[in-house]
Enzyme design. Structure first.
Site, PDB file in Angstrom:
ATOM      1  N   ASP A  81      -2.615   0.459   2.728  1.00 30.06           N
ATOM      2  CA  ASP A  81      -1.768   1.648   2.702  1.00 30.06           C
ATOM      3  C   ASP A  81      -2.489   2.616   1.775  1.00 30.06           C
ATOM      4  O   ASP A  81      -2.486   2.429   0.550  1.00 30.06           O
ATOM      5  CB  ASP A  81      -0.371   1.327   2.175  1.00 30.06           C
ATOM      6  N   HIS A  82      -3.146   3.615   2.345  1.00 25.80           N
ATOM      7  CA  HIS A  82      -4.044   4.436   1.537  1.00 25.80           C
ATOM      8  C   HIS A  82      -3.318   5.215   0.450  1.00 25.80           C
ATOM      9  O   HIS A  82      -3.943   5.668  -0.519  1.00 25.80           O
ATOM     10  CB  HIS A  82      -4.872   5.380   2.417  1.00 25.80           C
TER      11      HIS A  82
ATOM     12  N   HIS B  73       4.359   4.045   3.326  1.00 24.74           N
ATOM     13  CA  HIS B  73       3.975   4.816   2.146  1.00 24.74           C
ATOM     14  C   HIS B  73       5.094   4.890   1.110  1.00 24.74           C
ATOM     15  O   HIS B  73       4.878   4.599  -0.072  1.00 24.74           O
ATOM     16  CB  HIS B  73       3.588   6.240   2.548  1.00 24.74           C
TER      17      HIS B  73
END
Length: 500
Positions: A190-191, A253
């Site tokens: 999950d960047h 996110h």
């Protein structure tokens, strides 16, 4: 291994030994993010001599053509041509149909050759930058066709989101991956967890005794997380109409940021302790009934802008005329744990809003006014962590006005990421790649966290499916969402800190 230290003005980094295979090696993500990020690790010395990169896709390419593709992708990052050429000399290409087990034989042969040539010690990382339907297939064949080594220090699997489209699909994928890899070998990306200001949450909380002691129900009124976008669906209706803001932004996110905010204090700052502390919070998250969803969550769909320059969601190309898709979600989370008893966590995310922003606002309790007349302007102190588009920390406190009579007023202390710090900050993908190479799972989602997030989101979606919306579109493009989102907080006597 992997730590950086300074020697004079020269940064010297411990070398990481690994073979990294990118499935989807000719795709957009690889060219825009993965190769520039890997190149940055090379320039910083984390990758030196003992590394090799293999690209794999269905496209027909020679090694030379693949290396030119990589050169083009890092052109803006290159210090000089010789350096870039040396970097891409470590790149190799294999055409592979990931659904055909026969294709893995060529990949195995190349991996073994590269392992010997670069002395890679059997260390392998497999990065899946492909459609999610192929994740389980690739993992299964990596094991059955012998690409997972027995002699290496590590074999790891990196997976792009989405990890399933519901709890049921995520559980099925987890079962498929578990046949080939242990959970501590699986790195779910999950960047947002790689963003610098998200990573600042931990030192702010645990590195400052004042905040550490006050991070609980006794001092905090509520916590707000906002992920707002100014863009609309932008031609992604094929995917977005099946996901919406709930699945596209909340399940992953938003929930991962919530993990850092709600977690218990870890026993130490290791990935195992961090995950255990996060899971203590995730496991205490209240899963809502349909009635509770109606009380605690708001959905929205954008209409046209006030000036008519932006069309409504239902008029976007490829969006069904009767779509019930949510382009906006706001809600209240509750954790059944002593630390957060009675403290609401408010979240919201949406498209076509007034401003692009990812931020956290921690609203502290106001306390009792001891000043009498002159203290009426006391406000709730607020710690704001601005993640995007500008990295910044703001702390709004009560202070004295400068008038002759005693009056209070709010003042805001501000710190912003400097240009020099920003230049040195790794990109999220660079950080994620480096952490995986070092075996640090702190900034990756584990299965427990993913499964809880899906159960929570599924309960909301199921309630909405049972009761279709009758007021779509219900917010104007360029606003901060439907009025019901403001009313949700007003019921508790609260209000959104960020107004757009």
């Amino acid at each position: 291994m992997g730590k950086t230290f300074k020697k004079g003005v020269i940064i010297v980094s411990a070398e990481i030994t690994t073979l990294l295979t990118f499935f989807g090696g000719t795709g957009d993500l690889a060219k825009r993010k993965l190769y520039p990020s890997t190149y940055s690790l090379y320039k910083k010395g984390f990758l030196q001599n003992h590394f090799a990169i293999v690209g794999s896709s269905r496209q027909t390419l020679t090694d030379e053509e693949f290396r030119q593709l990589v050169l083009d992708s890092i052109a803006e990052e290159a210090d000089n041509y010789e350096q870039a050429q040396d970097f891409v000399s470590h790149f190799y290409y294999v055409q592979t149909d990931v659904t055909d087990p026969k294709g893995y034989a060529k990949l195995l042969e190349l991996n073994n050759k590269l392992d010997e040539h670069y002395q890679l010690k059997g260390n392998r990382i497999f990065y899946m930058s492909v459609a999610p339907r192929f994740f389980g297939t690739i993992a299964r064949y990596l094991k059955s066709e012998g690409l997972i080594t027995d002699n290496g220090e590590f074999n790891r699997l990196m997976i792009e989101k989405p990890f399933g489209s519901s709890y049921e699909t995520a559980e099925k994928l987890q079962s498929e991956l578990a046949e080939a890899f242990d959970d501590d070998q699986i790195y779910r990306i999950d960047h947002y967890l790689g963003k610098e200001m998200v990573q600042n949450i931990a030192p702010l909380r645990f590195g400052n005794p004042m905040l550490d002691a006050a991070w609980n129900k006794d001092y905090i009124e509520n916590i707000q997380v906002t992920l707002s976008e100014v863009l609309g669906v932008e031609g992604r209706a094929g995917y977005y109409d099946t996901a919406g803001a709930l699945r596209d932004m909340i399940q992953n996110h938003t929930m991962q940021i919530i993990g850092w905010l709600a977690m218990e204090k870890p026993t130490d700052f290791t990935d195992k302790a961090i995950r255990a502390a996060k899971n203590a919070a995730f496991n205490a998250l209240k899963i809502y009934s349909p009635q509770e969803v109606a009380e605690n969550f708001v959905r929205g769909q954008y209409g046209a802008s006030a000036d008519g320059s932006q069309i409504k969601y239902l008029d976007e190309p490829d969006v069904p005329a009767d779509s019930q898709n949510n382009t906006y979600v706001a809600g209240k989370l509750q954790f059944d744990m002593d630390r957060w008893q009675g403290v609401p966590f408010y979240i919201r995310s949406g498209k076509r809003l007034a401003a692009k922003a990812t931020r956290v606002d921690v609203v502290f309790k106001k306390g009792v006014n001891i000043f009498g007349v002159g203290g009426e302007k006391l406000v709730n102190p607020v710690l704001s962590i601005l993640i995007d588009p500008v990295g910044k920390i703001e702390f709004t406190l009560n202070a004295k006005d400068t008038t002759s009579e005693f009056q209070t007023r709010p003042d805001t202390l501000t710190w912003e990421v400097s240009a020099s710090d920003k230049a040195m900050t790794p990109s999220p993908y660079e950080r994620m790649l480096h952490d995986c190479m070092n075996g640090d799972g702190s900034n990756f989602a584990d299965w427990n966290g993913v499964s809880v997030a899906w159960k929570f989101v599924d309960a909301i979606q199921e309630a909405w499916d049972q009761k279709p919306a009758t007021d779509f579109p219900n917010y104007v493009s360029g606003s901060m969402g439907p009025k019901a989102a403001d009313e949700l907080l007003a019921k508790d006597g609260n209000a959104w800190i960020f107004k757009g």
